[in-house]
Design a protein around this motif. Structure first.
Motif, PDB file in Angstrom:
ATOM      1  N   ASN A 246       0.846  -1.192   0.000  1.00 31.18           N
ATOM      2  CA  ASN A 246       0.000   0.000   0.000  1.00 31.18           C
ATOM      3  C   ASN A 246       0.885   1.247   0.000  1.00 31.18           C
ATOM      4  OD1 ASN A 246      -1.975   1.934   0.240  1.00 31.18           O
ATOM      5  ND2 ASN A 246      -2.320   1.575   2.420  1.00 31.18           N
ATOM      6  N   PRO A 247       1.333   1.689  -1.160  1.00 36.30           N
ATOM      7  CA  PRO A 247       2.252   2.830  -1.223  1.00 36.30           C
ATOM      8  C   PRO A 247       1.623   4.155  -0.797  1.00 36.30           C
ATOM      9  CG  PRO A 247       2.301   1.537  -3.264  1.00 36.30           C
ATOM     10  CD  PRO A 247       1.111   1.084  -2.480  1.00 36.30           C
ATOM     11  N   LEU A 248       0.303   4.189  -0.614  1.00 41.01           N
ATOM     12  CA  LEU A 248      -0.330   5.411  -0.143  1.00 41.01           C
ATOM     13  C   LEU A 248       0.101   5.730   1.287  1.00 41.01           C
ATOM     14  CD1 LEU A 248      -2.337   7.599  -1.057  1.00 41.01           C
ATOM     15  CD2 LEU A 248      -4.177   6.221  -0.089  1.00 41.01           C
ATOM     16  N   ASP A 249       0.495   4.710   2.047  1.00 49.85           N
ATOM     17  CA  ASP A 249       0.985   4.895   3.404  1.00 49.85           C
ATOM     18  C   ASP A 249       2.491   5.174   3.331  1.00 49.85           C
ATOM     19  OD1 ASP A 249       1.905   4.674   6.031  1.00 49.85           O
ATOM     20  OD2 ASP A 249       0.441   3.121   6.537  1.00 49.85           O
ATOM     21  N   PRO A 250       2.950   6.320   3.815  1.00 47.63           N
ATOM     22  CA  PRO A 250       4.366   6.696   3.666  1.00 47.63           C
ATOM     23  C   PRO A 250       5.356   5.663   4.200  1.00 47.63           C
ATOM     24  CG  PRO A 250       3.084   8.586   4.406  1.00 47.63           C
ATOM     25  CD  PRO A 250       2.163   7.400   4.452  1.00 47.63           C
ATOM     26  N   PRO A 290       0.550  12.204  -6.506  1.00 44.76           N
ATOM     27  CA  PRO A 290      -0.275  11.744  -7.627  1.00 44.76           C
ATOM     28  C   PRO A 290      -0.892  12.896  -8.415  1.00 44.76           C
ATOM     29  CG  PRO A 290      -0.646  10.348  -5.731  1.00 44.76           C
ATOM     30  CD  PRO A 290       0.198  11.490  -5.253  1.00 44.76           C
ATOM     31  N   SER A 291      -1.163  14.026  -7.761  1.00 46.47           N
ATOM     32  CA  SER A 291      -1.683  15.177  -8.507  1.00 46.47           C
ATOM     33  C   SER A 291      -0.652  15.701  -9.497  1.00 46.47           C
ATOM     34  CB  SER A 291      -2.096  16.297  -7.545  1.00 46.47           C
ATOM     35  OG  SER A 291      -3.278  15.956  -6.853  1.00 46.47           O
ATOM     36  N   HIS A 360      -6.277  11.280  -6.688  1.00 46.39           N
ATOM     37  CA  HIS A 360      -5.280  11.539  -5.649  1.00 46.39           C
ATOM     38  C   HIS A 360      -4.685  10.257  -5.089  1.00 46.39           C
ATOM     39  CE1 HIS A 360      -8.647  10.295  -3.252  1.00 46.39           C
ATOM     40  NE2 HIS A 360      -7.944  10.365  -2.133  1.00 46.39           N
ATOM     41  N   SER A 361      -5.359   9.136  -5.308  1.00 44.22           N
ATOM     42  CA  SER A 361      -4.925   7.842  -4.799  1.00 44.22           C
ATOM     43  C   SER A 361      -3.986   7.109  -5.749  1.00 44.22           C
ATOM     44  CB  SER A 361      -6.146   6.965  -4.518  1.00 44.22           C
ATOM     45  OG  SER A 361      -6.947   6.860  -5.687  1.00 44.22           O
ATOM     46  N   ALA A 362      -3.587   7.785  -6.839  1.00 44.24           N
ATOM     47  CA  ALA A 362      -2.667   7.224  -7.837  1.00 44.24           C
ATOM     48  C   ALA A 362      -3.319   6.195  -8.747  1.00 44.24           C
ATOM     49  CB  ALA A 362      -1.406   6.656  -7.190  1.00 44.24           C
TER      50      ALA A 362
END
Length: 494
Positions: A246-250, A290-291, A360-362
């Motif tokens: 889960n790359p959304l979590d740093p 992602p933006s 925004h979530s890629a």
């Protein structure tokens, strides 16, 4: 045959199926969902109108087919087998493509023009699995486009038994489509003439370890590209022994960031478990939002369309940076703002014949890819943009990130409605509605963007948990932090 009743409300969500295996997501449930998918989507799309029954299959225009695939989770094959039995008992032929990424499944659905089912729980932990369903041509199936009816019918089947088998049972054939998928993507973005790049790829033990060697390397017997790939965690392992996919979590980007710097790489790419999302890290190890990727890829797609004299539409969800519509409109494109969620964006992509869409979530969506999302194609565009010139990625990314964003912040709130009302009272009722713009396209968005100081925020409630998700953006960091902290205080009752 009658099954024990199971409540599917927590399993079948707004735009996919997602739950813990084996309870509530068991092979019995998978079989019932397969039968319901046949009835609601497959048979009607093959020529009938409305809900159908297995006996209707012989009347349909042609023999209905479905393509099915799964990610690397251990529970996948058993769940797929049960789902397939629900389809074949209904007279549906199944093309089982086995291991694949979610965008690999979409490619097969689009190429063969048949409905599809991808068994994956994306970035969720190992005990989870799920299904992403689509109509022929990779068109979405969500709560408003068939998923609600599938849930109702599967629930009925679990309580009262499956319908009788079709007069002629369907068949199952095995087929690998990895090479076709890799070749398809290679034909969309030419990387053969870019400058040599060193690329660290973190697959997180997910399906990126299967697709990256085929698309970016020579595993699919395609010509070699000027890329030196440094692999991280390419071994397929649904227990995720190194970090969550889960790359959304740093915290899950730390290994990639370190490797990029240690190897002196030009770029780092991180894929989630089913490899339909791609996150980017620059040569200094810093994440690229992602933006910013949406802006970069969007401008490339606009330029391509404008060169052919075509009008261009770009889709973005309401959480993406305000820089995205600024850049897209400045380049002469029409922009459409939409809700969060792949089924909603795909529907808007098709409705507007949009060339590209970003979240925004890629998640990144392409008209050239059946209006579906593909992390690998987005990664290829970024590699092309980087390799076609000499500047480092950090310098390019800075151009696309003029504002400051908080990222998504979750708050566990018992009374979500009361928290939301506190925010409305403070920002709308007390300050006056004329000072801000308010909309409820997806949650609550309050904006002060067209006068100074510039800021906006969005509050969205989770569909399944007592959570409020906050995203804030402002023209500078001080204002972003001020709005962020103020809204969090209101939400949390501090």
């Amino acid at each position: 045959m009658t099954f024990a009743p199971v409540d599917l409300s927590s399993l079948i969500k707004s735009y996919d199926v997602r739950g813990i295996v084996p309870e509530p997501f068991s092979p019995t449930v998978a079989r019932a969902i397969g039968a319901a998918f046949a009835t609601v989507i497959v048979i009607p799309d093959a020529g009938e109108a409305g809900d159908a029954t297995p006996s209707d299959v012989t009347k349909a225009a042609g023999r209905p087919r479905v393509v099915v695939g799964h990610d690397m989770r251990d529970s996948g094959p058993e769940l797929v087998a049960a789902f397939v039995s629900g389809l074949t008992d209904a007279g549906i032929d199944v093309i089982n493509i086995g291991l694949c990424s979610t965008d690999g499944l979409y490619h097969a659905s689009g190429t063969y023009d048949v409905p599809g089912a991808m068994f994956t729980a994306s970035h969720n932990p190992a005990e989870y699995n799920g299904i992403k369903l689509c109509r022929a041509g990779a068109r979405p199936v969500g709560q408003d486009t068939g998923l609600t009816r599938i849930k109702e019918l599967a629930q009925q089947y679990l309580g009262h038994g499956l319908p009788g088998p079709a007069t002629q049972l369907g068949s199952e054939t095995q087929r690998s489509t990895l090479s076709e998928y890799a070749k398809f993507l290679r034909n969309l973005v030419d990387l053969s003439d870019i400058r040599p790049l060193k690329v660290v790829v973190d697959a997180g033990n997910g399906m990126g370890g299967y697709t990256a060697p085929a698309v970016l390397g020579t595993a699919a017997n395609l010509p070699e590209l000027p890329l030196e790939i440094v692999p991280l965690y390419f071994e397929l392992d649904g227990t995720f022994p190194n970090h969550e996919a889960n790359p959304l979590d740093p915290k899950n980007l730390v290994d990639l960031q370190k490797a990029v710097v240690e190897h002196g790489a030009d770029i780092g790419l991180a894929f989630d478990g089913d490899a339909d999302r791609c996150f980017v890290v620059d040569e200094q190890g810093n994440p690229v939002s992602p933006s910013a990727i949406t802006g970069l890829v969007g401008l490339r797609e606009i330029a391509k369309e404008k060169a052919e004299g075509r009008e261009v539409t770009i889709i973005h969800n309401l959480i993406t940076s305000r820089a995205v519509p600024d850049f897209m409109q400045g380049a002469g494109a029409k922009t459409v703002r939409t809700r969060v969620g792949h089924s909603f964006i795909k529907a808007q992509m098709a409705e507007h014949d949009a060339v590209f869409g970003g979240e925004h979530s890629a998640h990144y969506y392409f008209r050239d890819f059946f209006f579906a999302d593909t992390g690998m194609l987005a990664a290829m565009h970024v590699l092309a943009a980087l390799g076609e010139q000499e500047h480092p990625l950090s310098a390019i990314a800075d151009m696309y990130e003029p504002y400051v964003a908080s990222g998504e912040i979750n708050s566990t709130i018992e009374d979500v409605d009361a928290a939301r009302q506190r925010v409305i009272q403070a920002y709308v009722e007390e300050k006056g509605a004329g000072d801000v713009e308010v909309d409820e396209l997806d949650g609550l968005t309050i904006s002060h963007w067209h006068s100074h100081p510039q800021w906006w925020f969005n509050l969205r409630a989770s569909n399944t948990e007592p959570l409020l998700r906050l995203n804030v953006e402002a023209a500078d960091e001080d204002m972003m932090e001020k709005v962020r902290d103020d809204v969090l205080g209101l939400v949390r009752g501090e």
